[in-house]
Scaffold this active site. Structure first.
Site, short mmCIF file in Angstrom:
data_model
loop_
_atom_site.label_atom_id
_atom_site.label_comp_id
_atom_site.label_asym_id
_atom_site.label_seq_id
_atom_site.Cartn_x
_atom_site.Cartn_y
_atom_site.Cartn_z
CG ASP A 1 1.75 2.37 6.74
OD1 ASP A 1 0.92 3.20 6.75
OD2 ASP A 1 1.72 1.49 5.54
CG ASN B 1 -2.44 11.97 4.16
OD1 ASN B 1 -1.87 13.02 4.28
ND2 ASN B 1 -1.99 10.87 4.20
CD GLU C 1 -3.41 5.93 -0.65
OE1 GLU C 1 -3.12 4.77 0.10
OE2 GLU C 1 -2.69 6.36 -1.34
CB VAL C 2 -7.52 4.01 5.10
CG1 VAL C 2 -8.29 3.24 5.88
CG2 VAL C 2 -6.64 3.19 4.34
CG HIS D 1 -5.06 6.81 9.01
ND1 HIS D 1 -6.26 6.70 8.33
CD2 HIS D 1 -3.97 6.99 8.25
CE1 HIS D 1 -6.01 7.02 6.91
NE2 HIS D 1 -4.77 7.15 7.02
CG HIS E 1 0.54 8.35 8.11
ND1 HIS E 1 0.65 7.34 7.22
CD2 HIS E 1 -0.83 9.05 7.89
CE1 HIS E 1 -0.29 7.29 6.25
NE2 HIS E 1 -1.13 7.94 6.79
P1 AMP Z 1 -3.59 7.60 4.22
O1 AMP Z 1 -3.35 7.59 2.93
O2 AMP Z 1 -3.23 8.55 4.88
O3 AMP Z 1 -5.11 7.33 3.90
O4 AMP Z 1 -2.83 6.25 4.47
C1 AMP Z 1 -3.09 4.80 4.58
C2 AMP Z 1 -2.32 3.96 5.01
O5 AMP Z 1 -2.68 2.84 5.51
C3 AMP Z 1 -1.11 3.91 4.09
O6 AMP Z 1 0.07 4.22 4.59
C4 AMP Z 1 -1.14 2.38 3.86
O7 AMP Z 1 0.22 1.89 3.53
C5 AMP Z 1 -1.56 1.85 4.89
N1 AMP Z 1 -2.30 0.62 5.04
C6 AMP Z 1 -2.99 -0.02 4.14
N2 AMP Z 1 -3.60 -1.01 4.27
C7 AMP Z 1 -2.75 -1.46 5.60
C8 AMP Z 1 -2.85 -2.73 6.22
N3 AMP Z 1 -3.51 -3.71 5.91
N4 AMP Z 1 -2.18 -2.58 7.37
C9 AMP Z 1 -1.44 -1.64 7.68
N5 AMP Z 1 -1.33 -0.28 6.98
C10 AMP Z 1 -2.06 -0.52 5.93
#
Ligand code: AMP
Length: 120
Positions: A33, A93, A101-102, A106, A108
């Site tokens: 991350d 999440n 967020e993404v 995924h 973690h």
């Molecule tokens: P979520 O809130 O579960 O969607 O988590 C998204 C995660 O993606 C967060 O912990 C971010 O820090 C991580 N993240 C966002 N952009 C990148 C990236 N380019 N490389 C690695 N991790 C990322």
């Protein structure tokens, strides 16, 4: 809800932006991350285009599902945080209430130290 092909993990999977890769096979990619919340903070993503766990379980092939979940403890082993090495926490999440967020599925993986309270 349709899959957004321009989300950041889709770009990583296409090789358009870099990542600190931990493990890759035909079905998954794992990388560190970018904003670690614990000493070790890894992510495991399926290579297929799935928004979240609901989408994945509904639409992925069984092989993709099996390989994805097998990859999580495999990555933990690579990172030396398996149960015999202290253990780790994994979480996903899902959606806005879940704090996602993404919009590409995924999990973690947190480890390398006591992770602490389950939900804060
Ligand atoms: P979520 O809130 O579960 O969607 O988590 C998204 C995660 O993606 C967060 O912990 C971010 O820090 C991580 N993240 C966002 N952009 C990148 C990236 N380019 N490389 C690695 N991790 C990322």
């Amino acid at each position: 809800m349709t899959y957004d092909k321009n989300n950041i993990f889709a770009k990583i999977l296409r090789g358009e932006i870099p990542c600190k890769k931990i493990y890759e096979n035909d079905f998954v990619l794992s990388f560190h991350d970018v904003n670690p919340q614990r000493k070790i903070h890894a992510l495991v993503v399926p290579k297929g285009s799935y928004i979240d766990l609901d989408d994945f379980i509904k639409n992925a092939k069984e092989k993709e599902i099996v390989e994805f979940f097998k990859a999580i403890p495999h990555v933990a082993k690579i990172l030396k945080i398996s149960n015999i090495d202290g253990g780790y926490r994994t979480l996903a999440n899902i959606g806005s209430n879940g704090g996602q967020e993404v919009p590409h599925l995924h999990f973690h993986i947190f480890g390398g130290e006591k992770i602490g309270k389950m939900v804060s």
